[in-house]
Design a protein around this motif. Structure first.
Motif, mmCIF file in Angstrom:
data_model
loop_
_atom_site.group_PDB
_atom_site.id
_atom_site.type_symbol
_atom_site.label_atom_id
_atom_site.label_comp_id
_atom_site.label_asym_id
_atom_site.label_seq_id
_atom_site.Cartn_x
_atom_site.Cartn_y
_atom_site.Cartn_z
ATOM 1 N N GLY A 72 139.566 54.704 75.311
ATOM 2 C CA GLY A 72 138.893 55.647 74.229
ATOM 3 C C GLY A 72 139.877 56.013 73.495
ATOM 4 N N PRO A 73 140.675 56.713 73.677
ATOM 5 C CA PRO A 73 141.637 57.575 72.912
ATOM 6 C C PRO A 73 142.589 56.385 72.409
ATOM 7 C CG PRO A 73 141.338 58.863 74.782
ATOM 8 C CD PRO A 73 140.574 57.524 75.069
ATOM 9 N N ALA A 74 143.077 55.574 73.102
ATOM 10 C CA ALA A 74 143.999 54.368 72.651
ATOM 11 C C ALA A 74 143.281 53.537 71.514
ATOM 12 C CB ALA A 74 144.408 53.313 73.891
ATOM 13 N N ASN A 75 141.822 53.297 71.703
ATOM 14 C CA ASN A 75 141.230 52.673 70.943
ATOM 15 C C ASN A 75 141.401 53.372 69.621
ATOM 16 O OD1 ASN A 75 140.536 50.885 72.683
ATOM 17 N ND2 ASN A 75 138.475 51.329 73.174
ATOM 18 N N THR A 76 141.051 54.675 69.472
ATOM 19 C CA THR A 76 140.734 55.399 68.128
ATOM 20 C C THR A 76 142.316 55.513 67.385
ATOM 21 O OG1 THR A 76 139.175 56.633 68.906
ATOM 22 C CG2 THR A 76 140.678 57.913 67.405
ATOM 23 N N ALA A 77 143.351 55.668 68.534
ATOM 24 C CA ALA A 77 144.573 55.563 67.671
ATOM 25 C C ALA A 77 144.869 54.468 67.188
ATOM 26 C CB ALA A 77 145.829 55.799 68.642
ATOM 27 N N VAL A 78 144.670 53.245 67.721
ATOM 28 C CA VAL A 78 144.753 51.600 67.037
ATOM 29 C C VAL A 78 144.136 51.490 65.760
ATOM 30 C CG1 VAL A 78 144.323 49.522 67.396
ATOM 31 C CG2 VAL A 78 145.441 50.637 69.005
ATOM 32 N N ALA A 79 142.690 51.983 65.980
ATOM 33 C CA ALA A 79 141.965 51.985 64.667
ATOM 34 C C ALA A 79 142.557 52.808 63.385
ATOM 35 C CB ALA A 79 140.349 52.260 65.091
ATOM 36 N N LEU A 80 142.710 54.031 63.837
ATOM 37 C CA LEU A 80 143.544 54.866 62.674
ATOM 38 C C LEU A 80 144.698 54.222 62.079
ATOM 39 C CD1 LEU A 80 143.097 58.272 64.421
ATOM 40 C CD2 LEU A 80 142.266 57.777 62.159
ATOM 41 N N ALA A 81 145.608 53.828 62.796
ATOM 42 C CA ALA A 81 146.914 53.070 62.165
ATOM 43 C C ALA A 81 146.501 51.773 61.471
ATOM 44 C CB ALA A 81 148.026 52.588 63.363
ATOM 45 N N ARG A 82 145.640 50.983 62.047
ATOM 46 C CA ARG A 82 145.100 49.736 61.468
ATOM 47 C C ARG A 82 144.658 50.278 60.030
ATOM 48 N NH1 ARG A 82 142.891 45.281 65.803
ATOM 49 N NH2 ARG A 82 144.879 45.276 66.873
ATOM 50 N N LEU A 83 143.703 51.400 59.874
ATOM 51 C CA LEU A 83 143.084 51.654 58.554
ATOM 52 C C LEU A 83 144.210 52.598 57.652
ATOM 53 C CD1 LEU A 83 139.802 53.333 60.434
ATOM 54 C CD2 LEU A 83 140.176 51.195 58.951
ATOM 55 N N GLY A 84 145.388 52.750 57.930
ATOM 56 C CA GLY A 84 146.357 53.186 57.195
ATOM 57 C C GLY A 84 146.555 54.628 57.540
ATOM 58 N N THR A 85 146.185 55.314 58.315
ATOM 59 C CA THR A 85 146.635 56.764 58.730
ATOM 60 C C THR A 85 147.567 56.703 59.737
ATOM 61 O OG1 THR A 85 144.345 57.696 58.222
ATOM 62 C CG2 THR A 85 145.710 58.830 60.000
ATOM 63 N N PRO A 86 148.820 57.428 59.562
ATOM 64 C CA PRO A 86 149.782 57.535 60.253
ATOM 65 C C PRO A 86 149.271 58.060 61.635
ATOM 66 C CG PRO A 86 150.420 58.304 58.116
ATOM 67 C CD PRO A 86 149.005 58.136 58.454
ATOM 68 N N ALA A 87 149.426 57.326 62.854
ATOM 69 C CA ALA A 87 148.735 57.951 64.097
ATOM 70 C C ALA A 87 149.943 57.835 65.244
ATOM 71 C CB ALA A 87 147.739 56.784 64.497
ATOM 72 N N ARG A 88 149.990 59.063 65.634
ATOM 73 C CA ARG A 88 150.930 59.228 67.081
ATOM 74 C C ARG A 88 149.989 59.400 68.005
ATOM 75 N NH1 ARG A 88 154.958 63.504 66.170
ATOM 76 N NH2 ARG A 88 156.124 61.870 65.047
ATOM 77 N N PHE A 89 150.416 58.516 69.363
ATOM 78 C CA PHE A 89 149.704 58.431 70.447
ATOM 79 C C PHE A 89 150.222 59.064 71.573
ATOM 80 C CE2 PHE A 89 147.977 55.734 73.973
ATOM 81 C CZ PHE A 89 146.630 56.462 73.968
ATOM 82 N N LEU A 90 149.845 60.285 72.255
ATOM 83 C CA LEU A 90 150.375 61.012 73.517
ATOM 84 C C LEU A 90 149.560 60.386 74.337
ATOM 85 C CD1 LEU A 90 150.227 64.640 71.913
ATOM 86 C CD2 LEU A 90 151.832 62.823 71.786
ATOM 87 N N ALA A 91 150.375 59.590 75.437
ATOM 88 C CA ALA A 91 150.111 59.112 76.462
ATOM 89 C C ALA A 91 150.975 58.844 77.533
ATOM 90 C CB ALA A 91 149.370 57.597 75.952
ATOM 91 N N ARG A 92 150.581 58.599 78.571
ATOM 92 C CA ARG A 92 151.355 58.545 79.735
ATOM 93 C C ARG A 92 151.408 56.869 80.212
ATOM 94 N NH1 ARG A 92 151.869 60.232 84.370
ATOM 95 N NH2 ARG A 92 153.473 61.155 84.248
ATOM 96 N N LEU A 93 152.422 56.202 79.602
ATOM 97 C CA LEU A 93 152.182 54.694 79.881
ATOM 98 C C LEU A 93 152.928 54.044 80.867
ATOM 99 C CD1 LEU A 93 152.462 53.883 76.056
ATOM 100 C CD2 LEU A 93 150.119 53.903 77.422
ATOM 101 N N SER A 94 152.434 53.453 81.969
ATOM 102 C CA SER A 94 152.916 52.736 83.177
ATOM 103 C C SER A 94 154.001 51.752 82.676
ATOM 104 C CB SER A 94 151.980 52.276 84.063
ATOM 105 O OG SER A 94 152.723 51.644 84.895
ATOM 106 N N GLY A 95 154.986 51.501 83.624
ATOM 107 C CA GLY A 95 155.815 50.361 83.417
ATOM 108 C C GLY A 95 155.465 48.893 84.070
ATOM 109 N N ASP A 96 154.247 48.906 84.374
ATOM 110 C CA ASP A 96 153.675 47.697 85.114
ATOM 111 C C ASP A 96 153.257 46.668 84.130
ATOM 112 O OD1 ASP A 96 151.151 48.738 84.437
ATOM 113 O OD2 ASP A 96 150.236 49.416 86.079
ATOM 114 N N VAL A 97 152.426 45.828 84.412
ATOM 115 C CA VAL A 97 152.118 44.726 83.464
ATOM 116 C C VAL A 97 151.065 45.117 82.516
ATOM 117 C CG1 VAL A 97 150.419 43.811 85.093
ATOM 118 C CG2 VAL A 97 151.536 42.259 83.312
#
Length: 320
Positions: free
Chosen positions: A36-61
């Motif tokens: 959910g939060p990642a989807n919202t960040a992506v949608a904001l950026a695609r709409l033209g709002t500068p979006a910063r995502f605070l997440a813990r992203l694994s190094g896996d595939v």
């Protein structure tokens, strides 16, 4: 007016959709980046709002898939944590109406392991709004860290929360126990009708809005699928229609609605405080725009929100 940055905090989940396989004893999975939060960040950026995502992203595939997807959409990952834990996986099975039933593989995964120091380094001076929700707010050990971050962020940014209840992974009672506290932190509360049924069974949207206003949330928006949305600003209410569209699936529609709502408000300079100057007519316009964003998300497979150019094409096609 150029919209100010919106910071989104939360999980990124590998959404694995079941597909027919060539043999009867096989199951094929098509994996798309979601959460959910990642989807919202992506949608904001695609709409033209500068979006910063605070997440813990694994190094896996899956984590590498997330990073590529977020960066290609224009999301700022400068404060994302490179996590050693594995990514969260959700297996989705779609019904005839395109609604997904998820089973989660989320034990000890990267998304929930927030330590206070990891969020303390995040820079918020440019952020008009901080948005979070979903499992990040209820999965330990990180949930308490996320709540503390929201409390520390509220003096300088509008706070937006989407509970996005996942009853198969976390008991709805956990959400119910925390919801009044979240409303005390939040200026904007956006949730679905399904969330409402789990959080306040048997309660009308209007009664629920009044309950959550009393707990502190100024703007409450309840989305109702094809029935549109109910928005309540300090008790003043408006109902807005959904946008008719051929539905491939509804995955990510609510997340896209939230992004459309926040983008529309932010582009008009209405985020950045406690929404004291917000008017109901501005809420109505934002909900109508958000419904267009959600409809375009429903018209394609998976959590794939539209780009700003697609919204412009839709407006042209509709004679706007």
């Amino acid at each position: 007016m150029s919209p100010r940055q919106i910071t989104v905090l939360g999980e990124c989940v590998a959404d694995a959709f079941t597909e027919p396989a060539s043999a009867s004893n096989e199951l094929a999975l098509r994996v798309l980046p979601g959460g959910g939060p990642a989807n919202t960040a992506v949608a904001l950026a695609r709409l033209g709002t500068p979006a910063r995502f605070l997440a813990r992203l694994s190094g896996d595939v899956f984590g590498r898939l997330f990073r590529a997807h977020l960066e290609e959409s224009g999301v700022d990952l400068s404060y994302a944590v490179a996590a050693v834990e594995p990514s969260t996986l959700a297996v989705a099975e779609l019904d005839a109406a395109g609604q997904a039933a998820f089973s989660f593989h989320a034990q000890n995964t990267a998304d929930w392991q927030w330590a206070p120091g990891e969020l303390a380094r995040a820079e918020l001076s440019e952020a008009a709004c901080v948005h979070t929700g979903s499992l990040a707010l209820v999965r330990e050990p990180g949930a308490a860290v996320v709540e503390e971050f929201l409390a520390a962020s509220s003096p300088r940014a509008t706070i937006s929360i989407d509970p996005n209840v996942r009853p198969l992974l976390v008991s709805p009672q956990v959400y119910r126990d925390r919801l009044a506290h979240w409303c005390g932190l939040a200026d904007v509360l956006r949730l679905s009708e399904d969330d409402l049924d789990l959080l306040l069974p048997g309660t009308s949207p209007e009664q629920a809005c009044d309950t959550w206003h009393a707990a502190g949330a100024r703007l409450v928006v309840i989305t109702r699928g094809g029935e549109g949305a109910v928005a309540s600003l300090d008790g003043e209410r408006v109902q807005t229609p959904a946008v008719a569209t051929p539905v491939v699936d509804t995955v990510g529609a609510g997340d896209s609605f939230t992004a459309g709502l926040l983008h529309h408000l932010g582009a008009r300079g209405l985020l950045g405080g406690r929404l004291t100057g917000l008017r109901l007519a501005e809420v109505e316009a934002a909900c109508l725009f958000a419904a267009q964003v959600a409809a375009l998300t429903c018209s394609v497979a998976g959590p794939n929100p539209p780009w700003q150019s697609q919204l412009a094409q839709l407006a042209t096609a509709n004679g706007a």
